[in-house]
Scaffold this motif. Sequence first.
Motif, PDB file in Angstrom:
ATOM      1  N   LYS A   1      43.516  25.141  38.715  1.00 54.19           N
ATOM      2  CA  LYS A   1      42.198  25.711  38.980  1.00 54.19           C
ATOM      3  C   LYS A   1      41.934  25.774  40.485  1.00 54.19           C
ATOM      4  N   ARG A   2      42.345  24.747  41.222  1.00 47.32           N
ATOM      5  CA  ARG A   2      42.169  24.764  42.680  1.00 47.32           C
ATOM      6  C   ARG A   2      42.981  25.883  43.319  1.00 47.32           C
ATOM      7  N   VAL A   3      44.212  26.081  42.858  1.00 46.15           N
ATOM      8  CA  VAL A   3      45.053  27.154  43.397  1.00 46.15           C
ATOM      9  C   VAL A   3      44.424  28.508  43.104  1.00 46.15           C
ATOM     10  N   ALA A   4      43.975  28.710  41.875  1.00 40.49           N
ATOM     11  CA  ALA A   4      43.336  29.971  41.504  1.00 40.49           C
ATOM     12  C   ALA A   4      42.075  30.201  42.325  1.00 40.49           C
ATOM     13  N   THR A   5      41.274  29.167  42.497  1.00 46.29           N
ATOM     14  CA  THR A   5      40.053  29.280  43.288  1.00 46.29           C
ATOM     15  C   THR A   5      40.386  29.639  44.733  1.00 46.29           C
ATOM     16  N   ARG A   6      41.443  29.034  45.251  1.00 45.74           N
ATOM     17  CA  ARG A   6      41.854  29.346  46.629  1.00 45.74           C
ATOM     18  C   ARG A   6      42.233  30.821  46.758  1.00 45.74           C
ATOM     19  N   PHE A   7      42.993  31.355  45.789  1.00 45.93           N
ATOM     20  CA  PHE A   7      43.368  32.769  45.836  1.00 45.93           C
ATOM     21  C   PHE A   7      42.137  33.674  45.734  1.00 45.93           C
ATOM     22  N   VAL A   8      41.204  33.326  44.868  1.00 43.73           N
ATOM     23  CA  VAL A   8      39.983  34.132  44.720  1.00 43.73           C
ATOM     24  C   VAL A   8      39.178  34.105  46.010  1.00 43.73           C
ATOM     25  N   ASN A   9      39.038  32.931  46.605  1.00 44.17           N
ATOM     26  CA  ASN A   9      38.303  32.823  47.869  1.00 44.17           C
ATOM     27  C   ASN A   9      38.988  33.598  48.987  1.00 44.17           C
TER      28      ASN A   9
ATOM     29  N   LEU B   1      44.818  40.787  40.856  1.00 43.45           N
ATOM     30  CA  LEU B   1      44.702  39.362  41.169  1.00 43.45           C
ATOM     31  C   LEU B   1      44.532  38.552  39.890  1.00 43.45           C
ATOM     32  N   ARG B   2      43.664  39.016  38.985  1.00 40.52           N
ATOM     33  CA  ARG B   2      43.453  38.327  37.716  1.00 40.52           C
ATOM     34  C   ARG B   2      44.764  38.200  36.948  1.00 40.52           C
ATOM     35  N   ARG B   3      45.507  39.286  36.872  1.00 38.70           N
ATOM     36  CA  ARG B   3      46.783  39.276  36.136  1.00 38.70           C
ATOM     37  C   ARG B   3      47.785  38.323  36.799  1.00 38.70           C
ATOM     38  N   PHE B   4      47.874  38.355  38.114  1.00 38.63           N
ATOM     39  CA  PHE B   4      48.770  37.466  38.855  1.00 38.63           C
ATOM     40  C   PHE B   4      48.445  36.003  38.558  1.00 38.63           C
ATOM     41  N   LEU B   5      47.160  35.657  38.621  1.00 41.26           N
ATOM     42  CA  LEU B   5      46.764  34.268  38.366  1.00 41.26           C
ATOM     43  C   LEU B   5      47.039  33.863  36.929  1.00 41.26           C
ATOM     44  N   GLU B   6      46.831  34.780  36.020  1.00 38.14           N
ATOM     45  CA  GLU B   6      47.088  34.475  34.616  1.00 38.14           C
ATOM     46  C   GLU B   6      48.572  34.260  34.357  1.00 38.14           C
ATOM     47  N   LEU B   7      49.412  35.110  34.927  1.00 39.68           N
ATOM     48  CA  LEU B   7      50.850  35.020  34.663  1.00 39.68           C
ATOM     49  C   LEU B   7      51.537  33.897  35.430  1.00 39.68           C
ATOM     50  N   THR B   8      51.118  33.636  36.657  1.00 42.89           N
ATOM     51  CA  THR B   8      51.822  32.643  37.462  1.00 42.89           C
ATOM     52  C   THR B   8      51.230  31.246  37.366  1.00 42.89           C
ATOM     53  N   ILE B   9      49.912  31.162  37.178  1.00 48.70           N
ATOM     54  CA  ILE B   9      49.261  29.859  37.173  1.00 48.70           C
ATOM     55  C   ILE B   9      48.710  29.509  35.803  1.00 48.70           C
ATOM     56  N   GLY B  10      48.414  30.524  35.009  1.00 49.45           N
ATOM     57  CA  GLY B  10      47.868  30.285  33.683  1.00 49.45           C
ATOM     58  C   GLY B  10      46.361  30.115  33.680  1.00 49.45           C
ATOM     59  N   VAL B  11      45.700  30.556  34.748  1.00 51.36           N
ATOM     60  CA  VAL B  11      44.252  30.409  34.856  1.00 51.36           C
ATOM     61  C   VAL B  11      43.619  31.786  34.762  1.00 51.36           C
ATOM     62  N   THR B  12      42.591  31.910  33.911  1.00 47.26           N
ATOM     63  CA  THR B  12      41.934  33.206  33.778  1.00 47.26           C
ATOM     64  C   THR B  12      40.446  33.152  34.088  1.00 47.26           C
ATOM     65  N   THR B  13      39.808  32.027  33.976  1.00 44.97           N
ATOM     66  CA  THR B  13      38.345  31.988  34.099  1.00 44.97           C
ATOM     67  C   THR B  13      37.852  32.061  35.533  1.00 44.97           C
ATOM     68  N   VAL B  14      38.608  31.605  36.490  1.00 42.76           N
ATOM     69  CA  VAL B  14      38.161  31.558  37.882  1.00 42.76           C
ATOM     70  C   VAL B  14      38.026  32.947  38.479  1.00 42.76           C
ATOM     71  N   THR B  15      38.790  33.918  37.992  1.00 44.57           N
ATOM     72  CA  THR B  15      38.843  35.225  38.629  1.00 44.57           C
ATOM     73  C   THR B  15      37.553  36.008  38.505  1.00 44.57           C
ATOM     74  N   ALA B  16      36.645  35.618  37.639  1.00 44.74           N
ATOM     75  CA  ALA B  16      35.376  36.328  37.524  1.00 44.74           C
ATOM     76  C   ALA B  16      34.620  36.276  38.846  1.00 44.74           C
ATOM     77  N   ALA B  17      34.848  35.249  39.648  1.00 39.12           N
ATOM     78  CA  ALA B  17      34.177  35.132  40.933  1.00 39.12           C
ATOM     79  C   ALA B  17      34.637  36.200  41.919  1.00 39.12           C
ATOM     80  N   ALA B  18      35.808  36.787  41.699  1.00 36.16           N
ATOM     81  CA  ALA B  18      36.342  37.774  42.615  1.00 36.16           C
ATOM     82  C   ALA B  18      35.670  39.124  42.467  1.00 36.16           C
ATOM     83  N   GLN B  19      34.968  39.350  41.387  1.00 31.05           N
ATOM     84  CA  GLN B  19      34.413  40.665  41.150  1.00 31.05           C
ATOM     85  C   GLN B  19      33.087  40.873  41.797  1.00 31.05           C
TER      86      GLN B  19
END
Length: 103
Positions: free
Chosen positions: A33-41, A85-103
Amino acid sequence: MAPSIRLLFATCVIALASHATGASADDKADYQKRVATRFVNLFQELDRDRDGRVTRAEASGDLNFLPSFNDMDINGDNAVTTEELRRFLELTIGVTTVTAAAQ
């Protein structure tokens, strides 16, 4: 060692092992989740013109986002969209919920 002591010892070892496994699963989920959040930020910071895309030019010089740019840019148009970005995070990290912040 008496049989009852061995049984108690074995039970404690199993309990500790299962507890440690649960803790490591929680740690892994927190890390992901921290990695995904970092990518979104990073995406939000790098999207300087706020068009919902990070171009290679916008990402140039960023040592955290740029190394993964080609992996994120699915269609090869030299821009990463929020969907890519959402797809990348889902496939590489397995996180999908954090990406809503990117929109």
